[in-house]
Write a protein that holds these residues in place. Structure first.
Motif, mmCIF file in Angstrom:
data_model
loop_
_atom_site.group_PDB
_atom_site.id
_atom_site.type_symbol
_atom_site.label_atom_id
_atom_site.label_comp_id
_atom_site.label_asym_id
_atom_site.label_seq_id
_atom_site.Cartn_x
_atom_site.Cartn_y
_atom_site.Cartn_z
ATOM 1 N N THR B 180 0.800 -1.226 0.000
ATOM 2 C CA THR B 180 0.000 0.000 0.000
ATOM 3 C C THR B 180 0.835 1.280 0.000
ATOM 4 O OG1 THR B 180 -0.165 -0.142 2.401
ATOM 5 C CG2 THR B 180 -2.013 -1.029 1.148
ATOM 6 N N ARG B 183 6.366 2.233 -3.904
ATOM 7 C CA ARG B 183 6.181 2.388 -5.349
ATOM 8 C C ARG B 183 6.064 1.012 -6.018
ATOM 9 N NH1 ARG B 183 5.269 5.283 -9.275
ATOM 10 N NH2 ARG B 183 6.055 4.609 -11.285
ATOM 11 N N LEU B 186 2.670 -0.254 -5.537
ATOM 12 C CA LEU B 186 1.740 0.453 -6.433
ATOM 13 C C LEU B 186 1.798 -0.154 -7.841
ATOM 14 C CD1 LEU B 186 -0.179 2.900 -6.912
ATOM 15 C CD2 LEU B 186 1.834 4.220 -7.509
ATOM 16 N N ARG B 189 -0.032 -3.411 -7.816
ATOM 17 C CA ARG B 189 -1.494 -3.249 -7.771
ATOM 18 C C ARG B 189 -2.033 -2.746 -9.108
ATOM 19 N NH1 ARG B 189 -1.938 0.597 -3.078
ATOM 20 N NH2 ARG B 189 -4.191 0.489 -3.283
ATOM 21 N N ALA B 190 -1.295 -1.860 -9.742
ATOM 22 C CA ALA B 190 -1.722 -1.384 -11.066
ATOM 23 C C ALA B 190 -1.727 -2.538 -12.059
ATOM 24 C CB ALA B 190 -0.795 -0.269 -11.538
ATOM 25 N N LEU B 193 -4.719 -4.688 -11.454
ATOM 26 C CA LEU B 193 -5.998 -4.109 -11.881
ATOM 27 C C LEU B 193 -6.161 -4.110 -13.387
ATOM 28 C CD1 LEU B 193 -6.082 -1.155 -9.337
ATOM 29 C CD2 LEU B 193 -7.676 -3.081 -9.405
ATOM 30 N N ALA B 198 -1.212 -1.000 -17.502
ATOM 31 C CA ALA B 198 0.082 -0.868 -16.810
ATOM 32 C C ALA B 198 1.206 -0.821 -17.843
ATOM 33 C CB ALA B 198 0.274 -2.035 -15.845
ATOM 34 N N THR B 199 1.117 -1.678 -18.857
ATOM 35 C CA THR B 199 2.120 -1.674 -19.931
ATOM 36 C C THR B 199 2.115 -0.327 -20.648
ATOM 37 O OG1 THR B 199 1.724 -4.024 -20.266
ATOM 38 C CG2 THR B 199 2.874 -2.876 -22.033
ATOM 39 N N PHE B 201 1.667 2.402 -19.527
ATOM 40 C CA PHE B 201 2.299 3.448 -18.727
ATOM 41 C C PHE B 201 3.698 3.030 -18.258
ATOM 42 C CE2 PHE B 201 -1.967 4.860 -19.003
ATOM 43 C CZ PHE B 201 -1.789 6.214 -19.247
ATOM 44 N N GLY B 202 4.322 2.201 -19.094
ATOM 45 C CA GLY B 202 5.749 1.926 -18.928
ATOM 46 C C GLY B 202 6.099 0.857 -17.913
ATOM 47 N N ILE B 203 5.098 0.117 -17.425
ATOM 48 C CA ILE B 203 5.402 -0.934 -16.449
ATOM 49 C C ILE B 203 5.747 -2.226 -17.199
ATOM 50 C CG2 ILE B 203 4.461 -2.363 -14.585
ATOM 51 C CD1 ILE B 203 2.743 0.071 -13.766
ATOM 52 N N PRO B 204 6.931 -2.792 -16.955
ATOM 53 C CA PRO B 204 7.299 -4.046 -17.630
ATOM 54 C C PRO B 204 6.561 -5.217 -16.971
ATOM 55 C CG PRO B 204 9.093 -3.311 -16.223
ATOM 56 C CD PRO B 204 8.005 -2.302 -16.073
ATOM 57 N N ARG B 207 8.148 -8.614 -16.212
ATOM 58 C CA ARG B 207 9.139 -8.569 -15.128
ATOM 59 C C ARG B 207 8.424 -8.521 -13.773
ATOM 60 N NH1 ARG B 207 13.141 -3.919 -16.242
ATOM 61 N NH2 ARG B 207 12.865 -4.697 -18.360
#
Lengths: 237, 308
Positions: B180, B183, B186, B189-190, B193, B198-199, B201-204, B207
Motif C-alpha cells: 500500500t 512504489r 503500487l 497493484r496497477a 488491476l 500498466a504496460t 504506462f511503462g510498467i514491464p 518482469r
C-alpha cells in the motif's frame, strides 16, 4: 513526428489493419475517423505496442515503435487515453497520477513540476486526490485519464473517443485541453465518431475503412461542403 | 484440566497454524491476484523452504540461532530465485494463460516433489528451533477470596511458537505496508488491476509477474522455514499445506490479502480447536464444508470482488 507506413496488425489470425499509412505532425490535431470495427482502436493499440505489428513501420521521430517492447513505447513520449478511460479503479486519483508519472521524467524535481502542471489543467482533480478513481463521475474520470496520459510528458498524445458519453460542459473542457496541447506543440491523434466534434478542431482527418486508408482531408478541405458530405458518407451518417 | 485452560491451549495451537497458513496463503493470493495464475505448485515451495532450512542448518553447523537466522534469510531467497526461473522458463512461454498454467504448475509440483525425494530422501528431518523455552500459562479461578491466578498442569506453550505467531504478524504487516505504501507495491497493484494499461504506462508487466511469482514462493518458503522446527521437513509436506491454502484464499477471496489473513485466522483457529477437542480429520471436513458454502453463497469469497 509520427509516420506510419504499411501497418498490418490484428488479433491472432484475424487481421484488422491492412497496410495503413498515417502521419501526425507536431502542433496539429489529426483525427482518425471510421465506422465501428474499421480498426481505429486497433491502430491506437498498435502504436502503443499493445497489439503487435505484423508488418510495416511506426516511426516516431526516428524511433521504430513497432520494434520496441510495449512498456518502452510510453518512454518515447507517447501518452495514451484509451477508449472507456480504463483507470486503475481501485487506486486513488493520486496513485493513478503516480502510475502515469512512472513513464515520465526520471528526476524528482521534474516529476513534481509535471504533476503540478497537469493538476493546474484539471483543478477539480486536486480536490479529489484521495478518492478512488472508480468512484469519480464520468467527466472526472475522463479528466483523470487525460491527466494520467499527460504525466508521461508526451510529444504524441493519443486519445480514443475521449468525449464518449460526456455532458457538453465536459466535452468542451476536454476539447480545450486538446487545443492547449496542440498549441504547446504536441502531436495529437484523436479517434472520434462525431463529425460535429471534429469540424473546427481537426487540422487533418484520416478516414479508415475495413482496416485500410479510405481518404484524407485537410482543415481547408473540410470547409468545402462537398468534402464534408463525402466524410459523412464514409461514416454512414 | 478444565475446559477453559484446554480451550486456551487449543487457541494457541490454532494461532500457530493460522500464522503459518496466513503467510503461505498470502503468497498464493498475491500470485493469483496479480498474475491470475492458480499456482498448484505453491505447496512445493513451502516444502522446499522447509527442506532448504534443514540443508542450511546442516551445512552451516553453527549455533542454533545463527543457523536458523541464516535459514530464514537464505531459504526464501533460494526458493524465490527458483520460482523466478520457473516463471521465465515455463509460465512466460505460456503467455500466463490461466488454463495452461494450471497444467504447467501441476507438472512443476511433481518435478519439485520428485527432485526433493531424489536429493533429500523420504525421511522427515527436524530442524533445531533457535530457542524453545517452555512457558507455563496462567488461568483464572474464582475462589472465596475472589479472582486468583494459577498455573494448571499441562497448560503451556513454547517461546518458539509465540515467536512464529509474532513473526507472521510482523511479516504480514510489512507485506501490507509494502503493497500500500511503496512504489513497487503500487506497480504490482496497477498490474493486478489492468495489465494492459500498466504496460501502456511503462510498467514491464512480465518482469513484475516474475518478481511476484518469486515473492509468492518466498512467502511460502518463509512459512516452511518457520514451521520446520515444529513439524519436521518431509518431501510430501506440501500437499496438506496447499489444500489448506486454497481453502483460505477461496474463503477470503482470491487476490484479497486482507481476506486471506482473516480466512487463515478462521481456518487456523477452527482447525486448532476442533483438532484438540475432536479430531484433525473433522477439522478438515468442516473447513472443506465451509469452502463449499462460500462457493455456493458468495463465490467471490468474503473479501473478494465479483468479476464484472
Amino acid at each position: 513526428m509520427l509516420k506510419i507506413e504499411g501497418l498490418s496488425a490484428g488479433y491472432g489470425a484475424a487481421p484488422v489493419l491492412r497496410g495503413v499509412n498515417l502521419r501526425a505532425e507536431a502542433g496539429e490535431i489529426t483525427v482518425l475517423m471510421g465506422r465501428n470495427g474499421a480498426g481505429k482502436t486497433t491502430l491506437m493499440k498498435a502504436i502503443m505496442g499493445l497489439v503487435r505489428a505484423e508488418a510495416g513501420d511506426i516511426d516516431l521521430d526516428g524511433a521504430d515503435l513497432a520494434q520496441l517492447p510495449p512498456h518502452m513505447v510510453p518512454r518515447q513520449g507517447v501518452g495514451y487515453v484509451p477508449q472507456g478511460r480504463r483507470l486503475f479503479a481501485d487506486l486513488s486519483v493520486a496513485q493513478n497520477i503516480e502510475v502515469g508519472l512512472g513513464a515520465g521524467p526520471k528526476d524528482a524535481a521534474s516529476r513534481r513540476a509535471v504533476r503540478a502542471e497537469v493538476l493546474e489543467l484539471f483543478p477539480r482533480l486536486q480536490e479529489r486526490m484521495g478518492q478512488r478513481a472508480g468512484t469519480l463521475s464520468g467527466g472526472e474520470q475522463q479528466m483523470l485519464a487525460t491527466a494520467r496520459a499527460l504525466c508521461v510528458r508526451p510529444k504524441l498524445l493519443l486519445l480514443d473517443e475521449p468525449t464518449e458519453g460526456l455532458q457538453p460542459s465536459m466535452i468542451e473542457a476536454i476539447r480545450q485541453v486538446m487545443v492547449a496541447m496542440r498549441d504547446k506543440g504536441l502531436a495529437v491523434l484523436l479517434v472520434e465518431q462525431r463529425i460535429d466534434a471534429v469540424l473546427g478542431l481537426a487540422d487533418r482527418v484520416s478516414v479508415i475503412e475495413m482496416g485500410r486508408n479510405a481518404e484524407n482531408f485537410s482543415r481547408a478541405e473540410l470547409t468545402e461542403p462537398e468534402n464534408a458530405r463525402r466524410l459523412r458518407g464514409h461514416l454512414g451518417v | 484440566m478444565e475446559f477453559g485452560p484446554y480451550l486456551l491451549l487449543a487457541c494457541l495451537e490454532g494461532a500457530v497454524l493460522a500464522a503459518v497458513l496466513a503467510l503461505m496463503a498470502s503468497g498464493l493470493s498475491l500470485v493469483f491476484g496479480v498474475m491470475r495464475v492458480v499456482n498448484v505448485a505453491h505447496g512445493e515451495f513451502y516444502m522446499l523452504g522447509a527442506v532448504m532450512a534443514w540443508v542450511v542448518t546442516s551445512v552451516l553447523g553453527g549455533g542454533a540461532v545463527i543457523n536458523f537466522v541464516a535459514a530464514l534469510i537464505l531459504a526464501p531467497l533460494i526458493v524465490g530465485a527458483l520460482a523466478v526461473l520457473a516463471d521465465v522458463t515455463i509460465l512466460k512461454r505460456l503467455n500466463y494463460d490461466p488454463e495452461r498454467t494450471i497444467v504447467a504448475t501441476i507438472g512443476l509440483l511433481y518435478i519439485i516433489q520428485q527432485l526433493a525425494l531424489m536429493g533429500y530422501g523420504p525421511e522427515a528431518r527436524p530442524v533445531e528451533p533457535p530457542f524453545n523455552t517452555r512457558i507455563a500459562l496462567p488461568w483464572v479461578e474464582w475462589g472465596e477470596g475472589g479472582i486468583s491466578l494459577y498455573f494448571p498442569w499441562g497448560l503451556s506453550t513454547t517461546s518458539y511458537k509465540l515467536f512464529v505467531i509474532a513473526a507472521a504478524v510482523v511479516l504480514l504487516a510489512a507485506l501490507r505496508l509494502f503493497m500500500t505504501r511503496s512504489r513497487a507495491g503500487l506497480i504490482m497493484r496497477a498490474t493486478q488491476l489492468d495489465g494492459e494499461m500498466a504496460t501502456a504506462f511503462g510498467i514491464p508487466v512480465e518482469r513484475v509477474y516474475a518478481l511476484v511469482f518469486g515473492a509468492g514462493a518466498a512467502l511460502a518458503a518463509l512459512a516452511g522455514v518457520l514451521i520446520v522446527p515444529i513439524q519436521q521437513a518431509h518431501y510430501l509436506m506440501g500437499g496438506d499445506a496447499l489444500l489448506l491454502s486454497f481453502i483460505v484464499v477461496i474463503i477470503g477471496g482470491l487476490g484479497s490479502l486482507a481476506g486471506t489473513v482473516v480466512a487463515a485466522v478462521l481456518i487456523g483457529m477452527s482447525d486448532g480447536i476442533i483438532s484438540v477437542f475432536f479430531t484433525p480429520t473433522l477439522a478438515k471436513i468442516i473447513a472443506t464444508l465451509l469452502v463449499a458454502l462460500v462457493l455456493v453463497f458468495r463465490p467471490q469469497g468474503l473479501f473478494g470482488v465479483r468479476e464484472r
